[in-house]
Design a protein around this motif. Structure first.
Motif, PDB file in Angstrom:
ATOM      1  N   GLU A 169      85.613  54.442  39.784  1.00 11.44           N
ATOM      2  CA  GLU A 169      85.110  53.074  39.617  1.00 11.44           C
ATOM      3  C   GLU A 169      83.566  53.045  39.498  1.00 11.44           C
ATOM      4  O   GLU A 169      83.007  52.231  38.765  1.00 11.44           O
ATOM      5  N   ALA A 172      82.672  54.280  36.014  1.00  6.18           N
ATOM      6  CA  ALA A 172      82.916  53.186  35.061  1.00  6.18           C
ATOM      7  C   ALA A 172      81.844  52.113  35.224  1.00  6.18           C
ATOM      8  O   ALA A 172      81.364  51.534  34.242  1.00  6.18           O
ATOM      9  N   GLY A 173      81.430  51.881  36.466  1.00  8.13           N
ATOM     10  CA  GLY A 173      80.453  50.837  36.764  1.00  8.13           C
ATOM     11  C   GLY A 173      79.093  51.112  36.144  1.00  8.13           C
ATOM     12  O   GLY A 173      78.420  50.191  35.668  1.00  8.13           O
ATOM     13  N   ILE A 175      78.570  53.037  33.455  1.00  8.53           N
ATOM     14  CA  ILE A 175      78.750  52.923  31.991  1.00  8.53           C
ATOM     15  C   ILE A 175      78.705  51.454  31.578  1.00  8.53           C
ATOM     16  O   ILE A 175      78.063  51.096  30.586  1.00  8.53           O
ATOM     17  N   ASP A 176      79.376  50.595  32.365  1.00 11.71           N
ATOM     18  CA  ASP A 176      79.389  49.154  32.051  1.00 11.71           C
ATOM     19  C   ASP A 176      77.998  48.537  32.120  1.00 11.71           C
ATOM     20  O   ASP A 176      77.653  47.668  31.329  1.00 11.71           O
ATOM     21  N   ARG A 177      77.215  48.984  33.117  1.00 13.78           N
ATOM     22  CA  ARG A 177      75.920  48.327  33.353  1.00 13.78           C
ATOM     23  C   ARG A 177      74.799  48.764  32.421  1.00 13.78           C
ATOM     24  O   ARG A 177      73.902  47.982  32.116  1.00 13.78           O
ATOM     25  N   GLU A 179      72.712  50.063  29.092  1.00 14.44           N
ATOM     26  CA  GLU A 179      72.752  49.884  27.639  1.00 14.44           C
ATOM     27  C   GLU A 179      72.534  51.219  26.937  1.00 14.44           C
ATOM     28  O   GLU A 179      72.558  51.298  25.714  1.00 14.44           O
ATOM     29  N   TYR A 219      84.188  59.441  27.244  1.00 16.13           N
ATOM     30  CA  TYR A 219      82.865  59.626  27.875  1.00 16.13           C
ATOM     31  C   TYR A 219      82.693  61.015  28.487  1.00 16.13           C
ATOM     32  O   TYR A 219      81.588  61.394  28.858  1.00 16.13           O
TER      33      TYR A 219
END
Ligand SMILES: [Zn+2]
Ligand SMILES: [Zn+2]
Length: 291
Positions: A169, A172-173, A175-177, A179, A219
């Motif tokens: 998590e 993933a967190g 990667i999401d945040r 840019e 990724y």
């Protein structure tokens, strides 16, 4: 396809061996020759002493020589491991500034050396919380100037204390945040002790599937292949010889032959003890590999 496997090697200038076939460089080119001597064809380096804040100092001549010899003699990509003091998640300004400077220097060294990856741990949030820590890491990453052809890889962590990166998590967190176009490096020993079973073919399959669901296999760029002296979920980070730790031969065999992992580059950070070093461990990996 030839398996891409190698070791974390020193870049020091001392002779690789007394063997006359070893060119007597006094620079980073020796890393290529060390890698070959261990039987490796890709691998990892530190550009500076990883326990202190220091800037890489590599001459252009050495960097060009390193690139030429890598191209001639190795198959797979190198990865730079950033200094251990770097903490991307820190809420402290001074540590954040030093971490940023250190990462920028590693990224620039990667570009100079033609190395496509700089591997880093997320670090510890030390009270900022998981969300706050990930926010700090993402904003720091986005402040870096990442050279073309170089990518930051976030390494999976053992997840002790307030360190992030043990949970998929968290990966993933980040990667999401961010840019920035980042990738992931899975360290098999860390992933095990962070709570993900890798001890049987079924467990490896389940963990890879879960990684794909939560993070995304697209990724995943590199694997640190290490066995572990500690069991699933202990959060204790001590690497063991391949096949001789808690992952064991069954787990290791499943990892190096897994259809989603087998074509990735593997770098070993195994111990040098019991009279066995990287040569023994790389040989062991090759024995577990099925063509
Ligand atoms: Zn690491
Ligand atoms: Zn590692």
């Amino acid at each position: 396809m030839t398996m891409k496997v190698g070791a974390h090697v020193s870049i020091s200038g001392s002779r690789v061996s007394s063997d006359d076939e070893t060119p007597p460089y006094d620079d980073i080119r020796n890393a290529v020759h060390r890698q070959r001597a261990f039987g490796g064809n890709c691998g990892q380096i530190f550009t500076t002493s990883p326990q202190v804040w220091a800037q890489p100092e590599i001459s252009d001549e050495a960097a060009e020589g390193f690139q030429d010899e890598t191209e001639e003699q190795l198959e797979g990509p190198w990865v730079i491991h950033s200094a251990y003091l770097v903490n991307l998640c820190t809420p402290k300004d001074d540590l954040r500034r030093k971490s940023k400077e250190s990462m920028q220097a590693e990224l620039d060294a990667a570009a100079q050396l033609g190395i496509p990856y700089v591997n880093v741990h997320l670090g510890a949030h030390t009270g900022a919380g998981v969300e706050g820590g990930l926010d700090n890491a993402a904003s720091l990453i986005d402040e870096l100037e990442v050279p073309e052809d170089v990518q930051i890889l976030i390494e999976s962590d053992a997840g002790s204390g307030t360190k992030l990166g043990g949970e998929f998590e968290h990966l993933a967190g980040i990667i999401d945040r961010t840019e920035t176009d980042i990738g992931i490096c899975i360290d098999t020993a860390h992933t095990l002790v962070a709570g993900n079973d890798l001890t049987t073919p079924e467990a490896v399959d389940e963990t890879v599937q879960r990684f794909d669901d939560e993070v995304g296999l697209e990724y995943l760029e590199y694997i640190h292949l290490n066995d572990s002296k500690h069991d699933v979920g202990t959060h204790k980070d001590e690497h063991a010889h391949i096949g001789e730790g808690y992952i064991g031969e069954d787990g290791m065999k499943a990892i190096v032959n897994h259809p989603d992992l087998r074509d990735l580059p593997f770098a070993l950070e195994t111990p040098t003890e019991d009279g066995r070093g990287f040569e023994w461990n790389i040989q062991k990996v090759k024995e577990l590999r099925e063509e």
